[in-house]
Design a protein around this motif. Structure first.
Motif, PDB file in Angstrom:
ATOM      1  N   MET A 145       0.855  -1.153   0.039  1.00 43.47           N
ATOM      2  CA  MET A 145      -0.041   0.009   0.113  1.00 43.47           C
ATOM      3  C   MET A 145       0.795   1.187  -0.069  1.00 43.47           C
ATOM      4  O   MET A 145       1.762   1.424   0.592  1.00 43.47           O
ATOM      5  N   PRO A 146       0.479   2.407  -0.795  1.00 44.59           N
ATOM      6  CA  PRO A 146       1.246   3.396  -0.876  1.00 44.59           C
ATOM      7  C   PRO A 146       1.282   4.193   0.415  1.00 44.59           C
ATOM      8  O   PRO A 146       0.195   4.082   1.286  1.00 44.59           O
ATOM      9  N   ASP A 147       2.406   5.192   0.789  1.00 42.87           N
ATOM     10  CA  ASP A 147       2.446   5.902   1.767  1.00 42.87           C
ATOM     11  C   ASP A 147       2.717   7.118   1.534  1.00 42.87           C
ATOM     12  O   ASP A 147       3.395   7.552   0.639  1.00 42.87           O
ATOM     13  N   VAL A 148       2.184   8.322   2.429  1.00 41.75           N
ATOM     14  CA  VAL A 148       2.386   9.515   2.376  1.00 41.75           C
ATOM     15  C   VAL A 148       2.911  10.057   3.636  1.00 41.75           C
ATOM     16  O   VAL A 148       1.912   9.661   4.802  1.00 41.75           O
ATOM     17  N   ALA A 149       3.675  10.874   3.880  1.00 36.00           N
ATOM     18  CA  ALA A 149       3.948  11.481   5.003  1.00 36.00           C
ATOM     19  C   ALA A 149       3.490  13.027   4.931  1.00 36.00           C
ATOM     20  O   ALA A 149       3.700  13.808   4.160  1.00 36.00           O
ATOM     21  N   VAL A 150       2.651  13.486   6.195  1.00 39.41           N
ATOM     22  CA  VAL A 150       2.100  14.671   6.228  1.00 39.41           C
ATOM     23  C   VAL A 150       2.815  15.232   7.189  1.00 39.41           C
ATOM     24  O   VAL A 150       2.650  15.002   8.459  1.00 39.41           O
TER      25      VAL A 150
ATOM     26  N   ALA B 186      -2.865  11.169  -3.404  1.00 36.86           N
ATOM     27  CA  ALA B 186      -3.171   9.654  -3.410  1.00 36.86           C
ATOM     28  C   ALA B 186      -2.937   9.079  -4.849  1.00 36.86           C
ATOM     29  O   ALA B 186      -2.581   8.067  -4.985  1.00 36.86           O
ATOM     30  N   GLY B 187      -3.476   9.782  -6.036  1.00 37.62           N
ATOM     31  CA  GLY B 187      -3.102   9.089  -7.362  1.00 37.62           C
ATOM     32  C   GLY B 187      -1.498   9.038  -7.449  1.00 37.62           C
ATOM     33  O   GLY B 187      -1.193   8.260  -8.164  1.00 37.62           O
ATOM     34  N   LEU B 188      -0.785   9.971  -7.110  1.00 32.79           N
ATOM     35  CA  LEU B 188       0.830   9.823  -7.162  1.00 32.79           C
ATOM     36  C   LEU B 188       1.167   9.109  -6.608  1.00 32.79           C
ATOM     37  O   LEU B 188       2.124   8.292  -7.145  1.00 32.79           O
ATOM     38  N   ALA B 189       0.897   8.817  -5.336  1.00 31.18           N
ATOM     39  CA  ALA B 189       1.335   7.615  -4.556  1.00 31.18           C
ATOM     40  C   ALA B 189       1.063   6.290  -5.136  1.00 31.18           C
ATOM     41  O   ALA B 189       1.922   5.118  -4.851  1.00 31.18           O
ATOM     42  N   ALA B 190      -0.063   6.386  -5.918  1.00 33.21           N
ATOM     43  CA  ALA B 190      -0.529   4.814  -6.450  1.00 33.21           C
ATOM     44  C   ALA B 190       0.098   4.687  -7.879  1.00 33.21           C
ATOM     45  O   ALA B 190      -0.258   3.758  -8.406  1.00 33.21           O
ATOM     46  N   GLY B 191       0.855   5.606  -8.278  1.00 34.21           N
ATOM     47  CA  GLY B 191       1.702   5.422  -9.522  1.00 34.21           C
ATOM     48  C   GLY B 191       0.655   6.183 -10.767  1.00 34.21           C
ATOM     49  O   GLY B 191       1.131   6.085 -11.797  1.00 34.21           O
ATOM     50  N   GLN B 192      -0.308   6.915 -10.536  1.00 34.67           N
ATOM     51  CA  GLN B 192      -1.188   7.375 -11.503  1.00 34.67           C
ATOM     52  C   GLN B 192      -0.205   8.565 -12.340  1.00 34.67           C
ATOM     53  O   GLN B 192       0.366   9.165 -11.561  1.00 34.67           O
ATOM     54  N   SER B 193      -0.370   8.850 -13.464  1.00 36.58           N
ATOM     55  CA  SER B 193      -0.273  10.036 -13.984  1.00 36.58           C
ATOM     56  C   SER B 193      -0.562  11.252 -13.472  1.00 36.58           C
ATOM     57  O   SER B 193      -1.320  11.246 -12.618  1.00 36.58           O
TER      58      SER B 193
ATOM     59  N   ASP C 220      -4.082  11.844 -14.355  1.00 34.39           N
ATOM     60  CA  ASP C 220      -5.049  11.060 -13.699  1.00 34.39           C
ATOM     61  C   ASP C 220      -5.290  11.586 -12.245  1.00 34.39           C
ATOM     62  O   ASP C 220      -6.356  11.159 -11.447  1.00 34.39           O
ATOM     63  N   ALA C 221      -3.933  11.776 -11.686  1.00 33.97           N
ATOM     64  CA  ALA C 221      -3.974  12.045 -10.160  1.00 33.97           C
ATOM     65  C   ALA C 221      -4.687  13.574  -9.906  1.00 33.97           C
ATOM     66  O   ALA C 221      -5.488  13.526  -9.109  1.00 33.97           O
ATOM     67  N   ILE C 222      -4.744  14.542 -10.957  1.00 33.81           N
ATOM     68  CA  ILE C 222      -5.588  15.679 -10.908  1.00 33.81           C
ATOM     69  C   ILE C 222      -7.096  15.474 -11.107  1.00 33.81           C
ATOM     70  O   ILE C 222      -7.889  15.897 -10.199  1.00 33.81           O
ATOM     71  N   VAL C 223      -7.395  14.574 -11.661  1.00 32.43           N
ATOM     72  CA  VAL C 223      -8.976  13.989 -11.896  1.00 32.43           C
ATOM     73  C   VAL C 223      -9.186  13.442 -10.525  1.00 32.43           C
ATOM     74  O   VAL C 223     -10.543  13.839 -10.240  1.00 32.43           O
ATOM     75  N   THR C 224      -8.606  12.783  -9.814  1.00 29.08           N
ATOM     76  CA  THR C 224      -8.795  11.907  -8.748  1.00 29.08           C
ATOM     77  C   THR C 224      -9.158  13.059  -7.742  1.00 29.08           C
ATOM     78  O   THR C 224      -9.936  13.144  -6.630  1.00 29.08           O
ATOM     79  N   GLY C 225      -8.076  14.048  -7.443  1.00 35.13           N
ATOM     80  CA  GLY C 225      -8.304  15.070  -6.792  1.00 35.13           C
ATOM     81  C   GLY C 225      -9.468  15.950  -7.064  1.00 35.13           C
ATOM     82  O   GLY C 225     -10.156  16.465  -6.027  1.00 35.13           O
ATOM     83  N   ALA C 226      -9.817  16.209  -8.198  1.00 33.90           N
ATOM     84  CA  ALA C 226     -11.016  17.083  -8.396  1.00 33.90           C
ATOM     85  C   ALA C 226     -12.388  16.403  -8.107  1.00 33.90           C
ATOM     86  O   ALA C 226     -13.298  16.999  -7.349  1.00 33.90           O
ATOM     87  N   ALA C 227     -12.353  14.910  -8.405  1.00 31.76           N
ATOM     88  CA  ALA C 227     -13.505  14.228  -7.877  1.00 31.76           C
ATOM     89  C   ALA C 227     -13.464  14.192  -6.009  1.00 31.76           C
ATOM     90  O   ALA C 227     -14.775  14.361  -5.539  1.00 31.76           O
ATOM     91  N   ALA C 228     -12.343  13.865  -5.556  1.00 29.79           N
ATOM     92  CA  ALA C 228     -12.277  13.950  -3.934  1.00 29.79           C
ATOM     93  C   ALA C 228     -12.768  15.366  -3.378  1.00 29.79           C
ATOM     94  O   ALA C 228     -13.669  15.380  -2.576  1.00 29.79           O
TER      95      ALA C 228
ATOM     96  N   HIS D 128     -15.778   2.241 -20.602  1.00 33.86           N
ATOM     97  CA  HIS D 128     -15.989   1.930 -19.209  1.00 33.86           C
ATOM     98  C   HIS D 128     -14.535   1.707 -18.769  1.00 33.86           C
ATOM     99  O   HIS D 128     -14.655   1.493 -17.482  1.00 33.86           O
ATOM    100  N   ARG D 129     -13.338   1.879 -19.225  1.00 30.95           N
ATOM    101  CA  ARG D 129     -12.127   1.749 -18.848  1.00 30.95           C
ATOM    102  C   ARG D 129     -11.806   2.914 -18.152  1.00 30.95           C
ATOM    103  O   ARG D 129     -11.968   4.265 -18.540  1.00 30.95           O
ATOM    104  N   ARG D 130     -11.051   2.810 -16.958  1.00 32.16           N
ATOM    105  CA  ARG D 130     -10.660   3.785 -15.844  1.00 32.16           C
ATOM    106  C   ARG D 130      -9.250   3.877 -16.235  1.00 32.16           C
ATOM    107  O   ARG D 130      -8.540   3.018 -16.752  1.00 32.16           O
TER     108      ARG D 130
END
Length: 345
Positions: A1-6, A263-270, A273-281, A338-340
């Motif tokens: 599981m990816p990890d982030v330090a805050v 979260a997207g960057l930690a999971a290896g998204q471009s 794609d990470a920006i899209v995840t952030g916008a949705a969150a 339907h592909r993500r």
């Protein structure tokens, strides 16, 4: 599981009084007690997105002991520097619909020894995680702004990707150290003199972004009050429009966006794609009373409603144009509706 330090220098104990009576006649109030503050809200959304989070913070006095218990109960790994004194806290009354501050305190500033211990802890945990978020305390005088310059520089020297969600002197300091991603709002740029209230369209924002990049940011995200926000990485400019949902509480949307990107960057998204995840969150968070909250499944569904337009970085004529890479991606999405994005990773 990816990890982030805050880096959350001074978490806040939050007490919120609410009334959710269905008949609207009041009744017994609901009292909610949580750990809060910018870094905690970011960490909370990261956890909702399946990321392991280490929070580096100070835990001050009686309030700090309570904050530790609350954070650990949420599943965070807490690296806390315990000290005596008064911690940050607030009591807000929302029974009338809007937040009314009953009592607030920013807590005592960090002493030299406590700051040294906190700095070392964040440097160690950031190196272990590989991705670090630099967030600010509620109070201006909690720690020197130059702490962010030193942390950004030392983390990046050791191969850590640094994301800064800061404004004012703290943002300026972090930029001097260098950051991989900077997230800031247009209102914060107005306060810093990089924009004016009358000049906040995309071209104005891009000029401000150019200035921020010249100061030390590789990628810059400028949010604009929940509407279309602007991202620039190298010569790529994205105008991103989140889904527009009914607002329960607008607070925390920007922190949720930052967390989604990380979260997207930690999971290896471009980055895209990470920006899209952030916008949705960020979009989902405004529908909720809890800051930094949401669920992964709903955020995943909302990604499909995020509109991303790519334009060139240099001229007005490029508005609305899609790059060849963007056209190819759109064509593939039409063939596989339907592909993500993460399925292609």
């Amino acid at each position: 599981m990816p990890d982030v330090a805050v880096f959350a220098p001074s978490p806040t104990l939050t007490v919120t009084v609410e009334d959710h009576g269905m008949d609207g006649d009041g009744g017994a109030p609901e009292i909610h007690v949580h750990a809060g503050g910018q870094g905690v809200w970011q960490a909370r959304m990261l956890r909702r997105l399946g990321v392991t989070v280490t929070i580096c913070c100070t835990l001050t006095g009686e309030l700090g002991r309570i904050v530790r218990v609350l954070l650990e109960d949420e599943g965070f790994r807490v690296v806390g520097i315990e000290r005596e004194g008064s911690g940050a806290a607030y009591v807000h009354d929302r029974r009338a619909g809007e937040r009314e501050a009953v009592a607030e305190t920013q807590g005592h500033p960090l002493g030299r020894h406590d700051l040294d211990e906190l700095y070392g802890a964040m440097l160690r945990e950031g190196i272990d995680a590989g991705l670090a978020i630099l967030s600010g305390p509620d109070g201006d005088g909690v720690l020197p702004a130059d702490t962010y310059r030193r942390l950004a520089a030392d983390l990046r020297t050791n191969g850590v990707r640094v994301v800064a969600d800061l404004a004012g002197d703290r943002m300026t300091a972090a930029l001097e150290g260098g950051v991989d991603v900077l997230k800031v709002s247009d209102e914060e740029l107005v306060a810093d003199g990089l924009l004016t209230e009358d000049e906040k369209d995309t071209e104005d924002v891009l000029r401000a972004i150019d200035e921020l990049r010249s100061r030390g940011a590789d990628t810059v995200i400028v949010t604009r009050g929940g509407g279309t926000f602007v991202v620039r990485e190298d010569e790529t400019v994205l105008e991103v429009t989140p889904p527009q949902l009914e607002i329960a509480d607008h607070r925390g949307a920007g922190d949720s966006l930052t967390a989604g990107v990380c979260a997207g960057l930690a999971a290896g998204q471009s980055l895209r794609d990470a920006i899209v995840t952030g916008a949705a969150a960020g979009a989902l968070n405004v529908t909720r009373h809890g800051l930094g909250t949401g669920d992964m499944e709903t955020i995943d569904r909302l990604r499909d409603a995020v509109d991303v337009q790519e334009r060139g970085a240099g001229s007005d004529d490029s508005r609305g144009r899609i790059s060849p890479e963007g056209l190819a991606a759109l064509a593939e999405s039409d063939e596989h509706p339907h592909r993500r994005p993460e399925e292609d990773a």
